[in-house]
Scaffold this active site. Structure first.
Site, short mmCIF file in Angstrom:
data_model
loop_
_atom_site.label_atom_id
_atom_site.label_comp_id
_atom_site.label_asym_id
_atom_site.label_seq_id
_atom_site.Cartn_x
_atom_site.Cartn_y
_atom_site.Cartn_z
N GLY A 80 -14.96 -17.71 15.02
CA GLY A 80 -14.49 -17.12 13.77
C GLY A 80 -15.47 -17.21 12.63
O GLY A 80 -15.26 -16.59 11.58
N LYS A 109 12.84 2.79 -7.93
CA LYS A 109 12.66 1.97 -6.73
C LYS A 109 12.99 0.52 -7.02
O LYS A 109 12.71 0.00 -8.10
CB LYS A 109 11.20 2.08 -6.27
N ASP A 164 0.68 7.74 -5.33
CA ASP A 164 0.76 6.28 -5.40
C ASP A 164 -0.65 5.71 -5.24
O ASP A 164 -1.56 6.42 -4.79
CB ASP A 164 1.69 5.74 -4.31
#
Length: 333
Positions: free
Chosen positions: A42, A197, A224
């Site tokens: 990683g 919303k 948006d």
């Protein structure tokens, strides 16, 4: 293409290569030589493969679909350039994903955008160029200059070339985006409708309760700043259809949809989703409902002006003629 300037040094992080190459094509510059290695444990390793001593360098890396790795990689880029004696380092972040975390709106939570800003400055960034921040106040989290570009003029010029302009209404999915929706409407000289919303949690699900404005018999353009799941766009589209709307398109500054969201959009009343290439999104490749408009030339123009010590402010509201011509061509005009 602008006249090539060999002093402009543009480098690309792992997920910024395609975007950086488009910028270089516009600037007539070569992409900087470097490599990024992702080890199996990683860890990320950065190597700059050419001298940058006393150079102004620009590194392109969105904090997008893999935000944690991309943020850490960007910090390592900043540190690498500083240790290589670069004169200045500008982080070009087409999508600054953690800008959503711009406030402490409940107890015991992090203001993530501020943490990211502090990290970038500490790692050595001298300037940041980004686009369509979720909240413009994030610029104030930095003590270094931030150039906050807007996709709106580019997207509007593209939309002008489409066949949906007749009887078109701009639709904001909520009151919070209404101010920007009004800017779309003013640019295109169109009326506005606004959705009401509500969101009860962080599960990426919102619900549209009401719609303010007349859309019966009209084409609608939902606008948006970004979409992660597509849920809000789809809810608004269904409400518009219930109110008698005809054709429906969606316009986004950034597109963060994955397989599930793309599938949901494909099954929705939305005819087309138009977005920028601020994030290289593999999930929309080959999807007929999705159209992408490149903003790499906009960032390249900003870099050129910054490098030449010219004003960037006009890019916030107007589109250079060369970019307009390219957009007309991409629309088949």
């Amino acid at each position: 293409m602008l006249n090539g300037n060999p002093d402009i040094k543009i480098f690309a992080g792992s997920s910024g290569v395609a975007f950086a190459k488009k910028m270089c094509a516009y600037l007539g510059a070569d992409l900087g030589a470097s490599e990024v290695i992702h080890f199996s444990d990683g860890n990320i390793f950065i190597r700059i493969k050419e001298t940058v001593r006393d150079k102004d360098v620009y590194v392109v890396l969105p904090i997008g679909l893999d935000p944690n790795n991309e943020l850490v990689e960007l910090l390592f880029w900043m540190d690498s350039f500083k240790r290589a004696s670069a004169s200045s380092v500008t982080a070009i972040v087409p999508y600054f994903g953690y800008a959503k975390g711009d406030k402490k709106d409940e107890p015991r939570v992090s203001i993530r955008a501020r943490v990211c800003a502090d990290c970038l400055e500490t790692a050595g960034a001298d300037r940041v160029i980004t686009m369509d921040l979720h909240s413009a106040q994030v610029q104030g989290f930095f003590k270094i200059p931030v150039d906050h570009l807007l996709s709106l003029p580019i997207l509007c010029e593209y939309i002008k070339g489409m066949d949906i302009m007749e009887n078109l209404v701009v639709v904001s999915p909520d009151a919070g985006f209404a101010k920007t929706a009004r800017k779309y409407a003013d640019y295109l000289q169109l009326p506005v409708a606004i959705g009401d919303k509500t969101r009860t949690d962080h599960d990426e699900n919102a619900h549209i309760l009401e719609l303010i404005g007349n859309v019966e018999g009209k084409n609608c353009m939902i606008v948006d700043d970004f979409s992660i799941s597509g849920g809000t766009l789809i809810d608004v589209a269904h409400m518009l259809k219930a109110r008698g709307a005809k054709r429906i398109v969606a316009v986004l500054g950034h597109i963060m949809l994955r397989e599930k969201g793309v599938k949901a959009i494909n099954e929705s009343p939305i005819e087309t989703v138009i977005s920028t290439d601020s994030v290289e999104n593999p999930f929309i490749i080959g999807q007929k409902k999705f159209q992408t408009v490149s903003v790499a030339p906009l960032f390249a123009e900003a870099v050129y002006r910054i490098h030449e010590r010219e004003s960037v402010s006009t890019l916030f509201s107007t589109v250079p003629q060369k970019l307009k011509d390219d957009l007309k061509e991409s629309c088949g005009k």
